[in-house]
Scaffold this active site. Structure first.
Site, mmCIF file in Angstrom:
data_model
loop_
_atom_site.group_PDB
_atom_site.id
_atom_site.type_symbol
_atom_site.label_atom_id
_atom_site.label_comp_id
_atom_site.label_asym_id
_atom_site.label_seq_id
_atom_site.Cartn_x
_atom_site.Cartn_y
_atom_site.Cartn_z
ATOM 1 N N ALA A 1 -6.712 2.145 -0.088
ATOM 2 C CA ALA A 1 -5.259 2.456 0.404
ATOM 3 C C ALA A 1 -5.213 3.706 1.091
ATOM 4 C CB ALA A 1 -4.335 2.087 -0.791
ATOM 5 N N HIS A 2 -3.665 3.994 1.650
ATOM 6 C CA HIS A 2 -3.308 4.999 2.395
ATOM 7 C C HIS A 2 -3.561 6.351 1.595
ATOM 8 C CE1 HIS A 2 1.121 4.208 1.380
ATOM 9 N NE2 HIS A 2 0.230 4.648 0.281
#
Length: 337
Positions: free
Chosen positions: A237-238
């Site tokens: 994820a980010h």
């Protein structure tokens, strides 16, 4: 391509037992090996297979070489020696330089003359592709992407805008790098998407498996260190940061803004919550759920072990009763005191 056993011993600094002039031209498992093949044996549990092998030579640990009468190369790490010999016998095939006429390349993109661009690739404005790169058929490279020397993108790889990929990387088919992170703010009964303004920066010598996704950062960047190895079907994820030489197996999910140290290993289906830190040299067995910071190097496991269903159901029911049982034991202990 073939090599004398003596040549392999000299090239990889291995001790030779047997015929120096034995010719090796392929690798195989102990069970399947035949004339011209070299295999390896890592320990005593494979001795029965070693005894029956028809390999021309076997790579062995010094502790077990006396139990094998055939040709052998001795190594403290037989698996590593096998990998090095396999790479020698099976060099990577490189595609010829040039851009296929079916590809669409923006006029302001730079592609080194030694790079190879296959069929139906889309390359947007200000993309920079360095020497020796290979871009597989059907791939997409977004605006301002940078691809380092000798990096290979397999067919149908998607690289979104401003992504940076280092030298000597391999990105396998179907992986998506730099896609929008999962960032939303609650607005009444609905979700408001938050712009994801960072990018993905990938170091050198990184391998990323098929259909893996790495989201770009929300504000800062998502960082993948040098030498990281990522299996198929992994989601990162980010704003995740992964340290150098960490390895991540298939179906692992890593939530946003988590920092993973150097030389860690995450086995299959590991789950990592957001906003935690994992120290260097931490190792996690399959299906472990990591819910808090890990500050001490070591091997960690979680989950309920496999057993026959009837027994598992009974134990699962009793697991729900643990809190009640604990309270009963605590109350009895207080009465005794």
């Amino acid at each position: 391509m073939s090599f004398l056993l003596s040549e392999l011993a000299t090239r990889f600094d291995l001790r030779l037992k047997g015929l120096p002039e034995a010719k090796i031209w392929a690798v195989a498992s102990l069970q399947d090996a035949g004339k011209g093949d070299i295999s390896f044996c890592t320990g005593h549990r494979h001795l029965s297979e070693l005894e029956g092998t028809k390999a021309t030579a076997v790579i062995l640990h010094p502790d077990i070489f006396e139990q094998y009468q055939g040709n052998a190369l001795l190594s403290e790490n037989p698996h590593l020696a096998f990998a090095r010999i396999a790479r020698l016998l099976y060099p990577e095939r490189r595609k010829p330089a040039g851009i296929h006429p079916s590809s669409i390349v923006h006029a302001e993109a730079f592609i080194h003359e030694t790079a190879s661009v296959a069929e139906n690739v889309i390359i947007e404005k200000s993309v920079n592709i360095a020497a020796g790169c290979e871009i597989g058929a059907g791939s997409f490279l977004g605006e301002d992407t940078v691809i380092g020397e000798d990096t290979v993108l397999k067919n149908n790889t998607t690289i979104h805008h401003e992504t940076v990929v280092g030298r000597n990387c391999i990105l396998h088919s179907g992986c998506v790098i730099g896609s929008e992170g999962f960032g939303h703010a609650r607005e009444g009964d609905h979700w408001l998407p938050i712009p994801q303004l960072g990018k993905v920066v990938i170091g050198n010598d990184v391998r990323i498996g098929a259909n893996t996704t790495i989201d770009r950062g929300a504000l800062g960047d998502t960082l993948i260190g040098n030498g990281v190895k990522i299996d198929n079907l992994v989601h990162i994820a980010h704003n995740v940061c992964i340290g150098d030489d960490t390895a991540i197996a298939a179906c692992t999910g890593i939530a946003g803004s988590t920092n993973i140290g150097k030389r860690c290993t995450l086995a299959g289906q590991v789950g990592v919550v957001d906003n935690i830190s994992i120290c260097d040299d931490a190792h996690f067995t399959g299906q472990t759920a990591i819910r808090s910071d890990i500050t001490v190097p070591g091997i960690y496991s979680a989950g309920i072990l496999l057993e026959e269903t009837r027994s598992w159901l009974k134990n699962a029911t009793r697991f729900k009763q643990l809190n009640s049982l604990f309270k009963q034991v605590r109350d009895l202990s207080k009465k005794q005191d």
